[in-house]
Motif scaffolding. Structure first.
Motif, PDB file in Angstrom:
ATOM      1  N   UNK A 175     -12.804 -26.454  33.519  1.00 40.53           N
ATOM      2  CA  UNK A 175     -11.836 -26.399  33.343  1.00 40.53           C
ATOM      3  C   UNK A 175     -11.092 -25.917  31.469  1.00 40.53           C
ATOM      4  N   UNK A 176     -12.137 -25.888  30.743  1.00 39.60           N
ATOM      5  CA  UNK A 176     -11.749 -25.083  28.541  1.00 39.60           C
ATOM      6  C   UNK A 176     -10.227 -24.343  29.173  1.00 39.60           C
ATOM      7  N   UNK A 177     -10.065 -23.418  30.379  1.00 41.09           N
ATOM      8  CA  UNK A 177      -8.912 -22.872  30.257  1.00 41.09           C
ATOM      9  C   UNK A 177      -7.672 -22.749  30.241  1.00 41.09           C
ATOM     10  N   UNK A 178      -8.169 -24.257  30.933  1.00 35.65           N
ATOM     11  CA  UNK A 178      -7.419 -24.522  31.813  1.00 35.65           C
ATOM     12  C   UNK A 178      -6.966 -23.802  33.641  1.00 35.65           C
ATOM     13  N   UNK A 179      -7.706 -23.681  34.356  1.00 36.33           N
ATOM     14  CA  UNK A 179      -7.427 -23.089  35.374  1.00 36.33           C
ATOM     15  C   UNK A 179      -6.168 -23.423  36.205  1.00 36.33           C
ATOM     16  N   UNK A 180      -5.878 -22.368  37.080  1.00 38.63           N
ATOM     17  CA  UNK A 180      -5.437 -22.880  38.043  1.00 38.63           C
ATOM     18  C   UNK A 180      -5.681 -22.902  39.143  1.00 38.63           C
ATOM     19  N   UNK A 181      -6.920 -22.589  39.616  1.00 35.15           N
ATOM     20  CA  UNK A 181      -7.880 -22.483  40.753  1.00 35.15           C
ATOM     21  C   UNK A 181      -9.617 -22.767  40.575  1.00 35.15           C
ATOM     22  N   UNK A 182      -9.677 -23.740  41.169  1.00 31.90           N
ATOM     23  CA  UNK A 182     -11.398 -24.883  40.700  1.00 31.90           C
ATOM     24  C   UNK A 182     -11.567 -23.920  42.444  1.00 31.90           C
ATOM     25  N   UNK A 183     -13.103 -22.976  41.713  1.00 32.94           N
ATOM     26  CA  UNK A 183     -13.852 -22.815  42.994  1.00 32.94           C
ATOM     27  C   UNK A 183     -14.912 -23.516  42.571  1.00 32.94           C
ATOM     28  N   UNK A 184     -15.597 -24.226  43.695  1.00 35.87           N
ATOM     29  CA  UNK A 184     -16.832 -25.074  43.507  1.00 35.87           C
ATOM     30  C   UNK A 184     -18.369 -24.672  44.458  1.00 35.87           C
ATOM     31  N   UNK A 185     -19.400 -23.864  44.366  1.00 40.52           N
ATOM     32  CA  UNK A 185     -20.304 -23.709  44.721  1.00 40.52           C
ATOM     33  C   UNK A 185     -21.194 -24.849  44.946  1.00 40.52           C
ATOM     34  N   UNK A 186     -21.186 -25.621  46.332  1.00 43.16           N
ATOM     35  CA  UNK A 186     -22.307 -26.487  46.498  1.00 43.16           C
ATOM     36  C   UNK A 186     -22.877 -27.151  45.367  1.00 43.16           C
ATOM     37  N   UNK A 187     -21.817 -27.642  44.529  1.00 43.83           N
ATOM     38  CA  UNK A 187     -21.597 -28.197  43.137  1.00 43.83           C
ATOM     39  C   UNK A 187     -22.555 -30.053  43.460  1.00 43.83           C
ATOM     40  N   UNK A 188     -23.362 -30.530  44.451  1.00 44.92           N
ATOM     41  CA  UNK A 188     -23.582 -31.413  44.464  1.00 44.92           C
ATOM     42  C   UNK A 188     -25.002 -31.374  45.303  1.00 44.92           C
TER      43      UNK A 188
END
Length: 240
Positions: A175-188
């Protein structure tokens, strides 16, 4: 007496917000002729601001290929990928790293933290690579650490953190660069059920509270109820 004419009040728009991520008939194949392997059949998906979409499916179903294309890490064989209004399939390879730094945030399965950097340094490295202002980066890092309950861990190294804490740091870094899109790959994948839900809840809060879009690839059915939409992928075919 002069009549006062009332101007008509504007009618609120009912048009949905433009998607932050738009995949338009994207596919991915490898090889030629009889040796062709289709990793992803033509798929279309829009993800709008304030939406957390889960892409769920078994191992080998095409989830990683899908996410790599959505994150402008892999070019599709056909179709278009539009992120924040820009057609990334039309961009040159040389421009894509800077584009990803500005518009995308990645949260990976293993957190991928750098072992010799402190928690705070993990965060400030991102805007440094993007050529950002160091003072603003430090303020943003401190704000995120407070928000995610990591302020007391700012000077610690990854080796001294729990799995859940490392994933929270990975989210903060994304989130550091305040992105418009976040993509999470199997984060759990490496977390127990309690920590896994905490991580996805944090993602959902960021998406809903700040109008971002997020795609989470997962096979963890324990967290699907926290998502706004669930799309299945089976044998490279997107359904839903």
């Amino acid at each position: 007496m002069t009549a006062i004419l009332e101007m008509p009040r504007p009618v609120p728009s009912t048009e949905p917000a433009a998607p932050i991520l738009s995949l338009q008939h994207v596919s991915k194949t490898y090889g030629d002729g009889e040796g062709t392997i289709t990793a992803l059949h033509p798929a279309t998906l829009d993800v709008r601001p304030g939406e957390l979409v889960a892409v769920s499916g078994p191992s080998g179903s095409g989830k990683s290929t899908f996410l790599s294309i959505a994150g402008a890490l892999l070019r599709p064989t056909s179709g278009r990928v539009v992120i924040a209004g820009q057609d990334v399939t039309a961009q040159s390879e040389a421009t894509l790293p800077a584009f990803r730094l500005r518009h995308l945030g990645f949260v990976l399965q293993s957190s991928n933290l750098i072992p010799y950097l402190t928690v705070r340094e993990q965060l400030t490295l991102v805007p440094h690579l993007a050529g950002g202002n160091a003072r603003e980066a430090a303020q943003r890092a401190d704000e995120l650490l407070r928000t995610l309950g990591l302020e007391s861990r700012a000077r610690q190294y990854p080796g001294g953190l729990s799995g859940g804490q490392r994933q929270r740091v990975a989210i903060a870094r994304a989130l550091m660069n305040d992105p418009a899109l976040i993509l999470a790959d199997e984060p759990t994948a490496s977390l127990d059920s309690v920590r896994g839900r905490e991580v996805v809840q944090l993602l959902a809060q960021e998406v809903h509270g700040r109008g971002k879009a997020a795609v989470m690839v997962t096979h963890d059915e324990r967290v699907l109820d926290l998502c706004d939409r669930v799309v299945q992928i089976v044998d490279g075919r997107l359904k839903g």
